[in-house]
Write a protein that holds these residues in place. Structure first.
Motif, PDB file in Angstrom:
ATOM      1  N   SER A  96       0.845  -1.216   0.000  1.00 15.89           N
ATOM      2  CA  SER A  96       0.000   0.000   0.000  1.00 15.89           C
ATOM      3  C   SER A  96       0.872   1.254   0.000  1.00 15.89           C
ATOM      4  CB  SER A  96      -0.888   0.030   1.249  1.00 15.89           C
ATOM      5  OG  SER A  96      -1.739  -1.069   1.271  1.00 15.89           O
ATOM      6  N   LEU A  97       1.957   1.209   0.759  1.00 13.15           N
ATOM      7  CA  LEU A  97       2.819   2.406   0.809  1.00 13.15           C
ATOM      8  C   LEU A  97       3.431   2.699  -0.561  1.00 13.15           C
ATOM      9  CD1 LEU A  97       4.660   2.222   4.249  1.00 13.15           C
ATOM     10  CD2 LEU A  97       3.019   3.949   3.500  1.00 13.15           C
ATOM     11  N   ARG A  98       3.749   1.638  -1.317  1.00 11.94           N
ATOM     12  CA  ARG A  98       4.289   1.888  -2.672  1.00 11.94           C
ATOM     13  C   ARG A  98       3.283   2.681  -3.489  1.00 11.94           C
ATOM     14  NH1 ARG A  98       5.852  -3.660  -2.360  1.00 11.94           N
ATOM     15  NH2 ARG A  98       7.930  -3.547  -1.424  1.00 11.94           N
ATOM     16  N   LYS A  99       1.999   2.340  -3.346  1.00 14.26           N
ATOM     17  CA  LYS A  99       0.969   3.075  -4.113  1.00 14.26           C
ATOM     18  C   LYS A  99       0.904   4.525  -3.628  1.00 14.26           C
ATOM     19  CE  LYS A  99      -1.719  -1.041  -5.008  1.00 14.26           C
ATOM     20  NZ  LYS A  99      -2.482  -2.012  -4.234  1.00 14.26           N
TER      21      LYS A  99
ATOM     22  N   VAL B 285      12.378  -1.357  -1.365  1.00 17.82           N
ATOM     23  CA  VAL B 285      12.564  -1.035   0.059  1.00 17.82           C
ATOM     24  C   VAL B 285      11.621   0.113   0.448  1.00 17.82           C
ATOM     25  CG1 VAL B 285      14.220  -0.312   1.809  1.00 17.82           C
ATOM     26  CG2 VAL B 285      14.894  -1.938   0.050  1.00 17.82           C
ATOM     27  N   THR B 286      10.406  -0.282   0.805  1.00 18.14           N
ATOM     28  CA  THR B 286       9.351   0.665   1.209  1.00 18.14           C
ATOM     29  C   THR B 286       8.675   0.034   2.415  1.00 18.14           C
ATOM     30  OG1 THR B 286       9.049   1.333  -1.101  1.00 18.14           O
ATOM     31  CG2 THR B 286       7.240   1.828   0.413  1.00 18.14           C
TER      32      THR B 286
ATOM     33  N   ASP C 111      15.123   9.913  -3.774  1.00 20.95           N
ATOM     34  CA  ASP C 111      15.849   8.688  -3.409  1.00 20.95           C
ATOM     35  C   ASP C 111      15.528   8.190  -2.018  1.00 20.95           C
ATOM     36  OD1 ASP C 111      17.508   8.325  -5.789  1.00 20.95           O
ATOM     37  OD2 ASP C 111      18.170  10.350  -5.259  1.00 20.95           O
ATOM     38  N   SER C 112      15.129   9.095  -1.146  1.00 21.44           N
ATOM     39  CA  SER C 112      14.696   8.667   0.176  1.00 21.44           C
ATOM     40  C   SER C 112      13.609   9.628   0.626  1.00 21.44           C
ATOM     41  CB  SER C 112      15.874   8.689   1.154  1.00 21.44           C
ATOM     42  OG  SER C 112      15.401   8.332   2.418  1.00 21.44           O
ATOM     43  N   CYS C 113      12.499   9.052   1.067  1.00 24.14           N
ATOM     44  CA  CYS C 113      11.355   9.891   1.439  1.00 24.14           C
ATOM     45  C   CYS C 113      10.728   9.282   2.683  1.00 24.14           C
ATOM     46  CB  CYS C 113      10.360   9.881   0.281  1.00 24.14           C
ATOM     47  SG  CYS C 113       9.054  11.093   0.472  1.00 24.14           S
ATOM     48  N   PHE C 114      10.449  10.126   3.664  1.00 25.37           N
ATOM     49  CA  PHE C 114       9.851   9.610   4.897  1.00 25.37           C
ATOM     50  C   PHE C 114       8.639  10.443   5.290  1.00 25.37           C
ATOM     51  CE2 PHE C 114      11.349  12.987   7.676  1.00 25.37           C
ATOM     52  CZ  PHE C 114      12.492  13.448   7.030  1.00 25.37           C
ATOM     53  N   SER C 115       7.763   9.815   6.095  1.00 17.84           N
ATOM     54  CA  SER C 115       6.557  10.515   6.538  1.00 17.84           C
ATOM     55  C   SER C 115       6.292  10.192   8.014  1.00 17.84           C
ATOM     56  CB  SER C 115       5.382  10.114   5.646  1.00 17.84           C
ATOM     57  OG  SER C 115       4.262  10.921   5.928  1.00 17.84           O
ATOM     58  N   GLY C 116       5.099  10.542   8.476  1.00 20.47           N
ATOM     59  CA  GLY C 116       4.724  10.281   9.874  1.00 20.47           C
ATOM     60  C   GLY C 116       3.281   9.794   9.897  1.00 20.47           C
ATOM     61  N   SER C 117       2.970   8.910  10.832  1.00 19.91           N
ATOM     62  CA  SER C 117       1.630   8.304  10.826  1.00 19.91           C
ATOM     63  C   SER C 117       0.524   9.266  11.241  1.00 19.91           C
ATOM     64  CB  SER C 117       1.622   7.083  11.748  1.00 19.91           C
ATOM     65  OG  SER C 117       2.135   7.402  13.033  1.00 19.91           O
TER      66      SER C 117
ATOM     67  N   ILE D 287       8.501   4.959   5.066  1.00 26.55           N
ATOM     68  CA  ILE D 287       9.769   5.390   4.465  1.00 26.55           C
ATOM     69  C   ILE D 287      10.049   4.572   3.212  1.00 26.55           C
ATOM     70  CG2 ILE D 287      11.191   3.789   5.859  1.00 26.55           C
ATOM     71  CD1 ILE D 287      13.162   6.220   6.203  1.00 26.55           C
ATOM     72  N   THR D 288      10.768   5.166   2.263  1.00 21.83           N
ATOM     73  CA  THR D 288      11.124   4.445   1.044  1.00 21.83           C
ATOM     74  C   THR D 288      12.511   4.856   0.567  1.00 21.83           C
ATOM     75  OG1 THR D 288      10.344   3.871  -1.178  1.00 21.83           O
ATOM     76  CG2 THR D 288       9.923   6.121  -0.488  1.00 21.83           C
TER      77      THR D 288
END
Ligand code: PLP
Length: 365
Positions: free
Chosen positions: A44-47, A55-56, A183-189, A202-203
């Motif tokens: 789901s995170l890939r979408k 690596v997601t 190249d690297s991306c992060f979030s918060g719930s 994160i991916t």
């Protein structure tokens, strides 16, 4: 303790579906049934990140753990790092890069402003042997959007990596990790995904992974060592740390909710409610902190100049005490000068905006 309406910069209130997922009986983080949940989350995170990155996954910790995991893995001592600095969260990236002993440069604009992408690209070109560029997509401390597509497009054709903080933007505005060369991306719930705080989606791209493989120095963290974590989230399922299983049940359900709604519908809802907020703001004569003629404000986080006659802290306390309504204050140089209103995920709703302004009008007019 009373329930509150959370219209600050996060956390948000949460959907009943997420509540019931969070309150399931736990199972082991090494139970094969739980591995199915991990795979569903990654898929789901890939979408939602709009990426094919293998690596997601999710870091165990708040949004800041995503920042730590990205930067600790990608930065080696002495490497040149450029930070686009325009608020609290980019300042934190500068501070972490310094702690990692990088050779840090910054470009700066005033809080509330964003960078012109062609200016950033010229700056990137001017730094020899630059290794990493870091930007905040949605600067929650000011409410400004940083457009990043052209910067990423340029970096794609180079060896330089692109790291993006999408803590507030993920699932609330368009964010295209692959197309924009991130190249690297992060979030918060706890922002637009509307899960309690405690997880950081994160991916990492293949370009980022190959940089990590070629590192000359050991990673200076055990908990955030990506190569060890991949052994748990990937097919080997090697125990690393006890995954926060119930939080991950909650996240999995929240990701289902996002995908059931449809990403574009979700972006449209945030946009529509952000515009509605601004129209009601205009009616009560208050002013946005972000200059809307020059910059784009975030649909999910609106910052508003506090009229002189209000004491920021007292007013916010009054809203909490008398109306169970939370709004945010300013950080750093904007402390006492702005209010920050979050319209994120589950809380991006017209009826909540109407309730908010009906309450504000009691005091403002
Ligand atoms: N980055 C941004 C843009 C944020 O808005 C936040 C939190 O508000 C963070 C990073 C840090 O996240 P957390 O407080 O979940 O650790």
């Amino acid at each position: 303790m009373q329930n509150k309406i959370l219209l600050g910069p996060g956390p948000t209130n949460i959907d009943e579906r997420v509540k019931s997922a969070l309150s399931r009986e736990p199972i082991s983080h090494l139970d094969p049934d739980f591995f199915i949940v991990l795979d569903q989350i990654s898929s789901s995170l890939r979408k939602i990140f709009q990426t094919k990155n293998k690596v997601t996954f999710t870091a165990s910790g708040t949004g800041s753990s995503g920042m730590e995991m990205s930067m600790i893995n990608l930065i080696e001592p002495g490497e040149k790092v450029l930070i686009l600095k325009n608020g609290e969260f980019s300042s934190r990236m500068e501070s972490l890069a310094q702690k990692l002993k990088a050779d840090v440069s910054t470009i700066t604009v005033e809080w509330g402003e964003s960078f012109d992408q062609s200016f950033v690209i010229e700056k990137i070109k001017s730094i020899d042997n630059l290794k990493l560029v870091c930007a905040v997509h949605a600067e929650t401390s000011t409410g400004v959007l940083q457009e990043i597509d052209l910067i990423g497009d340029f970096l794609k054709e180079t060896e330089i990596l692109f790291l993006v903080d999408a803590v507030t933007s993920l699932s609330g505005i368009d964010l295209r990790v692959d197309e924009w060369g991130i190249d690297s991306c992060f979030s918060g719930s706890q922002k637009c995904l509307s899960v309690p705080p405690g997880l950081a989606p994160i991916t990492f791209s293949d370009k980022a992974l190959s940089k990590i493989k070629k590192r000359n120095n050991l990673i200076s963290s055990w908990y955030f060592d990506l190569e060890m974590l991949i052994n748990y989230w990937g097919k080997d399922r090697v125990y690393h740390h006890t995954a926060p299983v119930n939080m991950l049940f909650g996240l999995n359900e929240a990701l289902n909710i996002s995908l059931d709604e449809g990403l574009n519908n979700r972006f449209e809802r945030h946009k529509r409610n952000g515009e509605y907020f601004l129209s009601r703001l205009k009616k009560i004569g208050l002013q946005s902190f972000v200059n809307e003629d020059k910059f784009k404000s975030l649909p999910m986080l609106k910052s508003v100049l506090i009229p002189d006659r209000f004491n920021d802290k007292e007013f916010r306390e009054k809203l909490l005490k008398n109306h169970n309504l939370e709004i945010g204050g300013g950080l750093g140089p904007t402390k006492g000068k702005i209010w920050r209103f979050g319209l994120m995920g589950f809380n991006s709703r017209k009826e909540l905006i109407d309730n908010l302004f009906d309450t504000l009008e009691i005091y403002i007019n």
